[in-house]
Design a protein around this motif. Sequence first.
Motif, PDB file in Angstrom:
ATOM      1  N   THR A   1       5.819  -4.513   7.039  1.00  0.00           N
ATOM      2  CA  THR A   1       6.560  -3.252   7.117  1.00  0.00           C
ATOM      3  C   THR A   1       5.586  -2.092   7.166  1.00  0.00           C
ATOM      4  N   ALA A   2       5.815  -1.168   8.093  1.00  0.00           N
ATOM      5  CA  ALA A   2       5.137   0.133   8.089  1.00  0.00           C
ATOM      6  C   ALA A   2       6.264   1.157   8.095  1.00  0.00           C
ATOM      7  N   LYS A   3       6.518   1.793   6.956  1.00  0.00           N
ATOM      8  CA  LYS A   3       7.620   2.753   6.813  1.00  0.00           C
ATOM      9  C   LYS A   3       7.023   4.109   6.442  1.00  0.00           C
ATOM     10  N   MET A   4       7.035   5.014   7.408  1.00  0.00           N
ATOM     11  CA  MET A   4       6.382   6.309   7.244  1.00  0.00           C
ATOM     12  C   MET A   4       7.380   7.455   7.362  1.00  0.00           C
ATOM     13  N   LYS A   5       7.118   8.520   6.612  1.00  0.00           N
ATOM     14  CA  LYS A   5       7.926   9.728   6.735  1.00  0.00           C
ATOM     15  C   LYS A   5       7.664  10.415   8.069  1.00  0.00           C
ATOM     16  N   ASP A   6       6.465  10.269   8.596  1.00  0.00           N
ATOM     17  CA  ASP A   6       6.088  10.924   9.840  1.00  0.00           C
ATOM     18  C   ASP A   6       5.728   9.868  10.884  1.00  0.00           C
ATOM     19  N   ARG A   7       4.461   9.627  11.130  1.00  0.00           N
ATOM     20  CA  ARG A   7       4.084   8.795  12.270  1.00  0.00           C
ATOM     21  C   ARG A   7       3.334   7.517  11.911  1.00  0.00           C
ATOM     22  N   ILE A   8       3.391   6.608  12.877  1.00  0.00           N
ATOM     23  CA  ILE A   8       2.672   5.338  12.823  1.00  0.00           C
ATOM     24  C   ILE A   8       1.828   5.266  14.088  1.00  0.00           C
ATOM     25  N   TRP A   9       0.563   4.950  13.935  1.00  0.00           N
ATOM     26  CA  TRP A   9      -0.309   4.864  15.094  1.00  0.00           C
ATOM     27  C   TRP A   9      -1.105   3.576  15.019  1.00  0.00           C
ATOM     28  N   PHE A  10      -0.946   2.730  16.029  1.00  0.00           N
ATOM     29  CA  PHE A  10      -1.737   1.510  16.176  1.00  0.00           C
ATOM     30  C   PHE A  10      -2.730   1.739  17.302  1.00  0.00           C
TER      31      PHE A  10
ATOM     32  N   ASP B   1       9.777   8.438  10.639  1.00  0.00           N
ATOM     33  CA  ASP B   1      10.757   9.459  10.244  1.00  0.00           C
ATOM     34  C   ASP B   1      11.728   8.923   9.195  1.00  0.00           C
ATOM     35  N   SER B   2      11.201   8.232   8.205  1.00  0.00           N
ATOM     36  CA  SER B   2      12.062   7.625   7.184  1.00  0.00           C
ATOM     37  C   SER B   2      12.777   8.655   6.317  1.00  0.00           C
ATOM     38  N   ASP B   3      12.302   9.908   6.326  1.00  0.00           N
ATOM     39  CA  ASP B   3      12.969  10.949   5.549  1.00  0.00           C
ATOM     40  C   ASP B   3      13.983  11.746   6.381  1.00  0.00           C
ATOM     41  N   SER B   4      14.200  11.349   7.630  1.00  0.00           N
ATOM     42  CA  SER B   4      15.227  11.931   8.517  1.00  0.00           C
ATOM     43  C   SER B   4      15.084  13.428   8.741  1.00  0.00           C
TER      44      SER B   4
ATOM     45  N   ILE C   1       0.870  -1.170   0.000  1.00  0.00           N
ATOM     46  CA  ILE C   1       0.000   0.000   0.000  1.00  0.00           C
ATOM     47  C   ILE C   1       0.909   1.222   0.000  1.00  0.00           C
ATOM     48  N   GLY C   2       0.803   2.068  -1.013  1.00  0.00           N
ATOM     49  CA  GLY C   2       1.628   3.262  -1.110  1.00  0.00           C
ATOM     50  C   GLY C   2       2.991   2.965  -1.709  1.00  0.00           C
ATOM     51  N   LYS C   3       3.873   3.958  -1.637  1.00  0.00           N
ATOM     52  CA  LYS C   3       5.242   3.826  -2.119  1.00  0.00           C
ATOM     53  C   LYS C   3       6.125   4.730  -1.274  1.00  0.00           C
ATOM     54  N   PRO C   4       7.432   4.497  -1.211  1.00  0.00           N
ATOM     55  CA  PRO C   4       8.301   5.280  -0.330  1.00  0.00           C
ATOM     56  C   PRO C   4       8.241   6.790  -0.549  1.00  0.00           C
ATOM     57  N   THR C   5       7.879   7.259  -1.729  1.00  0.00           N
ATOM     58  CA  THR C   5       7.797   8.697  -1.998  1.00  0.00           C
ATOM     59  C   THR C   5       6.413   9.272  -1.732  1.00  0.00           C
ATOM     60  N   ASP C   6       5.491   8.460  -1.257  1.00  0.00           N
ATOM     61  CA  ASP C   6       4.099   8.847  -1.034  1.00  0.00           C
ATOM     62  C   ASP C   6       3.976   9.899   0.063  1.00  0.00           C
ATOM     63  N   THR C   7       3.126  10.907  -0.141  1.00  0.00           N
ATOM     64  CA  THR C   7       2.846  11.913   0.889  1.00  0.00           C
ATOM     65  C   THR C   7       1.419  11.775   1.432  1.00  0.00           C
ATOM     66  N   THR C   8       0.803  10.642   1.166  1.00  0.00           N
ATOM     67  CA  THR C   8      -0.571  10.365   1.577  1.00  0.00           C
ATOM     68  C   THR C   8      -0.636  10.027   3.066  1.00  0.00           C
ATOM     69  N   TRP C   9      -1.769  10.301   3.681  1.00  0.00           N
ATOM     70  CA  TRP C   9      -2.079   9.836   5.026  1.00  0.00           C
ATOM     71  C   TRP C   9      -3.090   8.715   4.876  1.00  0.00           C
ATOM     72  N   TYR C  10      -2.832   7.568   5.482  1.00  0.00           N
ATOM     73  CA  TYR C  10      -3.761   6.445   5.406  1.00  0.00           C
ATOM     74  C   TYR C  10      -4.443   6.238   6.755  1.00  0.00           C
TER      75      TYR C  10
ATOM     76  N   TYR D   1       3.573   2.193   2.950  1.00  0.00           N
ATOM     77  CA  TYR D   1       4.469   3.337   2.791  1.00  0.00           C
ATOM     78  C   TYR D   1       3.607   4.581   2.635  1.00  0.00           C
ATOM     79  N   ALA D   2       3.924   5.646   3.364  1.00  0.00           N
ATOM     80  CA  ALA D   2       3.161   6.888   3.257  1.00  0.00           C
ATOM     81  C   ALA D   2       3.814   7.941   4.148  1.00  0.00           C
ATOM     82  N   ASP D   3       3.111   9.066   4.289  1.00  0.00           N
ATOM     83  CA  ASP D   3       3.549  10.092   5.223  1.00  0.00           C
ATOM     84  C   ASP D   3       3.162   9.685   6.648  1.00  0.00           C
ATOM     85  N   LYS D   4       1.891   9.301   6.813  1.00  0.00           N
ATOM     86  CA  LYS D   4       1.379   8.852   8.112  1.00  0.00           C
ATOM     87  C   LYS D   4       0.422   7.692   7.883  1.00  0.00           C
ATOM     88  N   VAL D   5       0.318   6.813   8.897  1.00  0.00           N
ATOM     89  CA  VAL D   5      -0.685   5.758   8.842  1.00  0.00           C
ATOM     90  C   VAL D   5      -1.291   5.574  10.230  1.00  0.00           C
ATOM     91  N   TRP D   6      -2.619   5.436  10.258  1.00  0.00           N
ATOM     92  CA  TRP D   6      -3.355   5.117  11.469  1.00  0.00           C
ATOM     93  C   TRP D   6      -4.052   3.792  11.226  1.00  0.00           C
TER      94      TRP D   6
END
Length: 120
Positions: A63-72, A90-93, A3-12, A27-32
Amino acid sequence: MTIGKPTDTTWYYWHHGFSATGAIAFYADKVWFYNTPRDGAAKVIFNTSLASSGTTTPNIGFTAKMKDRIWFQTNVSVTTSGSDISMWSDSDSNSAGAQYYEASNVFTSNGGDITMGDNR
């Protein structure tokens, strides 16, 4: 299943669990991951039958790889058949990222590694 791609800026906002024979990756910016399944199930469950690789190169089953946050949210479950589980924020550092795990989440790798971290 990816779902998504490493360059994705989507929130799921994910309300559905599913099973796969291969790897599951988000892969996304954020996922909940919410515990209010839209299909009437008691909780959201992700299950993969992907086993460990048996070599020095690991199989990563979830794998859940997000640029920002992961929330379970409460009662979300991830299970693999020996492959690894990886949560990476914080995959984009850029120092903006976090991971939140509410009560009653279950992560079962059946022998695989479980890694939760970020790029800081």
